[in-house]
Design a protein around this motif. Structure first.
Motif, PDB file in Angstrom:
ATOM      1  N   MET A  31      16.362   9.300  24.095  1.00  0.00           N
ATOM      2  CA  MET A  31      16.641   9.195  25.533  1.00  0.00           C
ATOM      3  C   MET A  31      17.264  10.501  26.003  1.00  0.00           C
ATOM      4  SD  MET A  31      16.362   7.414  28.278  1.00  0.00           S
ATOM      5  CE  MET A  31      15.912   5.772  27.730  1.00  0.00           C
ATOM      6  N   THR A  32      16.428  11.498  26.214  1.00  0.00           N
ATOM      7  CA  THR A  32      16.881  12.844  26.584  1.00  0.00           C
ATOM      8  C   THR A  32      17.228  12.898  28.073  1.00  0.00           C
ATOM      9  OG1 THR A  32      14.660  13.563  27.161  1.00  0.00           O
ATOM     10  CG2 THR A  32      15.314  13.805  24.848  1.00  0.00           C
ATOM     11  N   PRO A  33      17.946  13.943  28.489  1.00  0.00           N
ATOM     12  CA  PRO A  33      18.216  14.112  29.924  1.00  0.00           C
ATOM     13  C   PRO A  33      16.938  14.155  30.757  1.00  0.00           C
ATOM     14  CG  PRO A  33      19.648  15.537  28.654  1.00  0.00           C
ATOM     15  CD  PRO A  33      18.678  14.933  27.666  1.00  0.00           C
ATOM     16  N   LEU A  34      15.886  14.787  30.236  1.00  0.00           N
ATOM     17  CA  LEU A  34      14.621  14.836  30.971  1.00  0.00           C
ATOM     18  C   LEU A  34      14.053  13.438  31.163  1.00  0.00           C
ATOM     19  CD1 LEU A  34      12.164  16.256  32.229  1.00  0.00           C
ATOM     20  CD2 LEU A  34      11.195  16.378  29.924  1.00  0.00           C
ATOM     21  N   LEU A  35      14.062  12.632  30.101  1.00  0.00           N
ATOM     22  CA  LEU A  35      13.509  11.282  30.205  1.00  0.00           C
ATOM     23  C   LEU A  35      14.307  10.453  31.210  1.00  0.00           C
ATOM     24  CD1 LEU A  35      11.558   9.098  29.383  1.00  0.00           C
ATOM     25  CD2 LEU A  35      12.990   8.613  27.385  1.00  0.00           C
ATOM     26  N   ARG A  36      15.620  10.598  31.182  1.00  0.00           N
ATOM     27  CA  ARG A  36      16.433   9.865  32.156  1.00  0.00           C
ATOM     28  C   ARG A  36      16.050  10.255  33.586  1.00  0.00           C
ATOM     29  NH1 ARG A  36      20.685  11.413  28.537  1.00  0.00           N
ATOM     30  NH2 ARG A  36      21.334   9.679  27.219  1.00  0.00           N
ATOM     31  N   ARG A  37      15.829  11.548  33.794  1.00  0.00           N
ATOM     32  CA  ARG A  37      15.472  12.028  35.137  1.00  0.00           C
ATOM     33  C   ARG A  37      14.084  11.537  35.540  1.00  0.00           C
ATOM     34  NH1 ARG A  37      14.381  17.296  37.134  1.00  0.00           N
ATOM     35  NH2 ARG A  37      14.403  18.110  35.012  1.00  0.00           N
ATOM     36  N   VAL A  38      13.147  11.559  34.599  1.00  0.00           N
ATOM     37  CA  VAL A  38      11.809  11.044  34.882  1.00  0.00           C
ATOM     38  C   VAL A  38      11.877   9.577  35.287  1.00  0.00           C
ATOM     39  CG1 VAL A  38       9.594  10.434  33.830  1.00  0.00           C
ATOM     40  CG2 VAL A  38      10.572  12.699  33.434  1.00  0.00           C
ATOM     41  N   ILE A  39      12.651   8.789  34.543  1.00  0.00           N
ATOM     42  CA  ILE A  39      12.751   7.357  34.829  1.00  0.00           C
ATOM     43  C   ILE A  39      13.404   7.114  36.185  1.00  0.00           C
ATOM     44  CG2 ILE A  39      13.848   5.196  34.119  1.00  0.00           C
ATOM     45  CD1 ILE A  39      13.509   6.133  31.207  1.00  0.00           C
ATOM     46  N   VAL A  40      14.539   7.776  36.441  1.00  0.00           N
ATOM     47  CA  VAL A  40      15.286   7.536  37.677  1.00  0.00           C
ATOM     48  C   VAL A  40      14.472   7.937  38.903  1.00  0.00           C
ATOM     49  CG1 VAL A  40      17.278   8.278  39.046  1.00  0.00           C
ATOM     50  CG2 VAL A  40      17.561   7.680  36.633  1.00  0.00           C
ATOM     51  N   PHE A  41      13.903   9.132  38.890  1.00  0.00           N
ATOM     52  CA  PHE A  41      13.239   9.609  40.097  1.00  0.00           C
ATOM     53  C   PHE A  41      11.798   9.120  40.211  1.00  0.00           C
ATOM     54  CE2 PHE A  41      16.823  12.549  39.633  1.00  0.00           C
ATOM     55  CZ  PHE A  41      17.390  12.376  40.885  1.00  0.00           C
ATOM     56  N   SER A  42      11.180   8.714  39.106  1.00  0.00           N
ATOM     57  CA  SER A  42       9.892   8.024  39.213  1.00  0.00           C
ATOM     58  C   SER A  42      10.087   6.643  39.824  1.00  0.00           C
ATOM     59  CB  SER A  42       9.235   7.895  37.834  1.00  0.00           C
ATOM     60  OG  SER A  42       8.882   9.153  37.314  1.00  0.00           O
ATOM     61  N   SER A  43      11.235   6.037  39.557  1.00  0.00           N
ATOM     62  CA  SER A  43      11.529   4.722  40.124  1.00  0.00           C
ATOM     63  C   SER A  43      11.740   4.789  41.631  1.00  0.00           C
ATOM     64  CB  SER A  43      12.782   4.136  39.465  1.00  0.00           C
ATOM     65  OG  SER A  43      12.596   3.975  38.074  1.00  0.00           O
ATOM     66  N   GLY A  44      11.825   5.996  42.166  1.00  0.00           N
ATOM     67  CA  GLY A  44      11.998   6.142  43.601  1.00  0.00           C
ATOM     68  C   GLY A  44      10.842   5.575  44.407  1.00  0.00           C
ATOM     69  N   GLY A  45       9.615   5.627  43.874  1.00  0.00           N
ATOM     70  CA  GLY A  45       8.467   5.067  44.591  1.00  0.00           C
ATOM     71  C   GLY A  45       8.599   3.574  44.802  1.00  0.00           C
ATOM     72  N   PRO A  46       8.810   2.788  43.739  1.00  0.00           N
ATOM     73  CA  PRO A  46       9.056   1.356  43.921  1.00  0.00           C
ATOM     74  C   PRO A  46      10.284   1.064  44.785  1.00  0.00           C
ATOM     75  CG  PRO A  46       8.468   1.807  41.660  1.00  0.00           C
ATOM     76  CD  PRO A  46       8.619   3.144  42.327  1.00  0.00           C
ATOM     77  N   PHE A  47      11.337   1.881  44.658  1.00  0.00           N
ATOM     78  CA  PHE A  47      12.507   1.714  45.533  1.00  0.00           C
ATOM     79  C   PHE A  47      12.077   1.815  46.997  1.00  0.00           C
ATOM     80  CE2 PHE A  47      15.814   3.454  48.195  1.00  0.00           C
ATOM     81  CZ  PHE A  47      16.943   2.722  47.865  1.00  0.00           C
ATOM     82  N   LEU A  48      11.261   2.822  47.299  1.00  0.00           N
ATOM     83  CA  LEU A  48      10.812   3.014  48.679  1.00  0.00           C
ATOM     84  C   LEU A  48       9.951   1.852  49.153  1.00  0.00           C
ATOM     85  CD1 LEU A  48       9.969   6.819  48.757  1.00  0.00           C
ATOM     86  CD2 LEU A  48      11.727   5.646  50.083  1.00  0.00           C
ATOM     87  N   GLU A  49       9.096   1.330  48.259  1.00  0.00           N
ATOM     88  CA  GLU A  49       8.277   0.191  48.697  1.00  0.00           C
ATOM     89  C   GLU A  49       9.161  -1.009  49.006  1.00  0.00           C
ATOM     90  OE1 GLU A  49       4.800  -2.963  47.697  1.00  0.00           O
ATOM     91  OE2 GLU A  49       5.720  -1.892  46.051  1.00  0.00           O
ATOM     92  N   GLY A  50      10.103  -1.299  48.104  1.00  0.00           N
ATOM     93  CA  GLY A  50      11.017  -2.400  48.374  1.00  0.00           C
ATOM     94  C   GLY A  50      11.761  -2.203  49.683  1.00  0.00           C
ATOM     95  N   TYR A  51      12.130  -0.957  49.950  1.00  0.00           N
ATOM     96  CA  TYR A  51      12.873  -0.651  51.174  1.00  0.00           C
ATOM     97  C   TYR A  51      12.002  -0.828  52.416  1.00  0.00           C
ATOM     98  CZ  TYR A  51      16.291   1.662  54.167  1.00  0.00           C
ATOM     99  OH  TYR A  51      17.212   1.933  55.149  1.00  0.00           O
ATOM    100  N   VAL A  52      10.833  -0.172  52.433  1.00  0.00           N
ATOM    101  CA  VAL A  52      10.033  -0.175  53.667  1.00  0.00           C
ATOM    102  C   VAL A  52       9.415  -1.536  53.946  1.00  0.00           C
ATOM    103  CG1 VAL A  52       9.553   2.288  53.489  1.00  0.00           C
ATOM    104  CG2 VAL A  52       7.911   0.672  52.555  1.00  0.00           C
ATOM    105  N   LEU A  53       9.101  -2.309  52.890  1.00  0.00           N
ATOM    106  CA  LEU A  53       8.535  -3.630  53.121  1.00  0.00           C
ATOM    107  C   LEU A  53       9.593  -4.638  53.536  1.00  0.00           C
ATOM    108  CD1 LEU A  53       5.890  -4.037  50.256  1.00  0.00           C
ATOM    109  CD2 LEU A  53       5.528  -3.359  52.634  1.00  0.00           C
ATOM    110  N   SER A  54      10.826  -4.423  53.136  1.00  0.00           N
ATOM    111  CA  SER A  54      11.899  -5.360  53.474  1.00  0.00           C
ATOM    112  C   SER A  54      12.543  -5.028  54.816  1.00  0.00           C
ATOM    113  CB  SER A  54      12.970  -5.353  52.379  1.00  0.00           C
ATOM    114  OG  SER A  54      12.423  -5.735  51.146  1.00  0.00           O
TER     115      SER A  54
END
Length: 430
Positions: free
Chosen positions: A1-24
């Motif tokens: 679980m490298t710093p790069l992987l953590r960053r990939v996971i967190v900021f890739s999750s931004g897309g689903p975060f945005l969908e949850g936000y804009v649809l709600s």
């Protein structure tokens, strides 16, 4: 679980975060528009589904483009588009203009799904894959909860609904900053015959002792590969389970205030607090699912969760006038159990297809699921008005039961296998 992987996971999750936000946020904004925009049932239905229709188009085309030109380029472009369109929503003066903008936002958000999930799957070690995809599922619910909080804060403000719709530009900018210097997926580069470039990125980001998987091979991206044989069956399986999990969930988020009010759980701001509570349990349900995916396996998890979700909605349907304790208990049980299918609808499409068509397949599966979701969300207000909340919940129970049956027939067990193994057309996983 490298710093790069953590960053990939967190900021890739931004897309689903945005969908949850804009649809709600649209569900809250609809109730705050007052006389600013005159909306009948027709326009409310269109505003409820506009972004979902856009998601269908964005996911269908975006996944294919992502497999063709790369993850990173699309990773950045779509966020800029979402931010601009969000601000434009605050300036509309007609329902038609708002529907058009919501549709375009949906296109951009839909395109982000296959990009983000492919990046996470292709960077994650095998033992972290289920947890990483679970974080994506949790991010959707987090976005929906943040939307409820923003709506709660702005619902009584002047032009509050305009600020609500424009507010999604803020997380876009934060996510864009985090994604800016994330490198291209090495697995995608190998699939395009660019092995030396891929190995260089691996060395620079993960260390000189890390090697690319030897079973990754260069192969062309072709849409027809997804639409025939075993891969078509897998797309249909993922699309159906996604559909059966998403229809009741989107109903609760898009028309949550109306549904919560209809079962007697409050009015006004109290409704938003009730929706926030249920959304929190949706998010919390993803956490045990991350652990159980590896502990008991994917197949037992999805079957048992769909069975419990069916029972929870059926109880509300048969007893719509029951006390607040039973109704809220069933809503919470459904939300927690939804974490199993919610995680697996992200994990399965990234495990069951090879790198050269992974994003394409993810986009098609999501688009397939959105067809039924769009229709159901559009007809929900009229169906509830004619048949009542009890029958609406029973319809949701029947949809969850279909998900259980399809999972019993088709759900594979992918725990412990490499992406190359699970993506093979010969993989059965039983």
């Amino acid at each position: 679980m490298t710093p790069l992987l953590r960053r990939v996971i967190v900021f890739s999750s931004g897309g689903p975060f945005l969908e949850g936000y804009v649809l709600s946020i649209i569900g809250v904004a609809l109730g705050a528009m007052g006389t600013d925009l005159v909306l009948d049932a027709h326009w409310k239905g269109l505003l409820g589904v506009a972004a979902l229709v856009g998601l269908f188009l964005g996911a269908s085309v975006g996944g294919w483009v992502t497999d063709l030109i790369g993850r990173r380029k699309m990773f950045v472009i779509d966020l800029v588009v979402i931010a601009v369109l969000s601000v434009a929503c605050a300036l509309v003066d007609s329902p038609a203009a708002l529907v058009a903008l919501r549709f375009l936002i949906g296109v951009a958000v839909g395109a982000d799904y296959p990009i983000a999930t492919s990046m996470i799957a292709e960077f994650s070690p095998r033992k972290y894959r289920a947890a990483a995809m679970g974080i994506i599922a949790a991010a959707w619910y987090l976005g929906a909860n943040v939307a409820a909080l923003v709506g709660f804060a702005l619902i009584d403000a002047r032009w509050g609904w305009r600020w609500m719709l424009a507010s999604s530009a803020i997380p876009c900018l934060v996510i864009l900053a985090g994604r800016w210097n994330i490198p291209e997926s090495p697995r995608w580069l190998v699939s395009k015959g660019r092995g030396d470039e891929a190995q260089r990125i691996v060395h620079e980001t993960l260390g000189a002792n890390v090697r690319l998987p030897q079973d990754e091979q260069a192969a062309p991206t072709t849409v027809m590969k997804v639409l025939r044989g075993v891969y078509l069956q897998r797309v249909l399986f993922i699309g159906v389970i996604w559909l059966c999990q998403a229809i009741p969930m989107f109903a609760l988020y898009t028309y949550g205030p109306q549904i919560i009010s209809a079962v007697g759980l409050g009015e006004g701001r109290r409704v938003l607090l009730g929706e926030l509570l249920i959304g929190t349990f949706f998010m919390l349900g993803t956490l045990p699912a991350m652990y159980l995916c590896e502990k008991i396996g994917r197949r037992p998890l999805i079957i048992s969760c769909f069975a419990g979700m069916t029972a929870a909605l059926a109880l509300i349907g048969f007893l719509p006038g029951a006390g607040i304790g039973l109704i809220m208990g069933c809503f919470i049980a459904y939300a927690v159990l939804s974490g199993g299918p919610g995680n697996l609808e992200w994990l399965y499409p990234n495990e069951l297809f090879p790198t050269e068509i992974r994003a394409t397949a993810m986009g098609f599966a999501m688009a397939f699921s959105r067809i039924g979701t769009v229709v159901s969300i559009y007809v929900l207000p009229a169906f509830t008005a004619e048949h009542g909340i009890g029958m609406t919940m029973l319809a949701g129970a029947a949809i969850s039961a279909l998900g259980m049956i399809v999972s019993i027939i088709w759900a594979p067990e992918t725990r412990g296998y490499t992406l190359a193994q699970t993506g093979s057309p010969d993989f059965r996983g039983r």
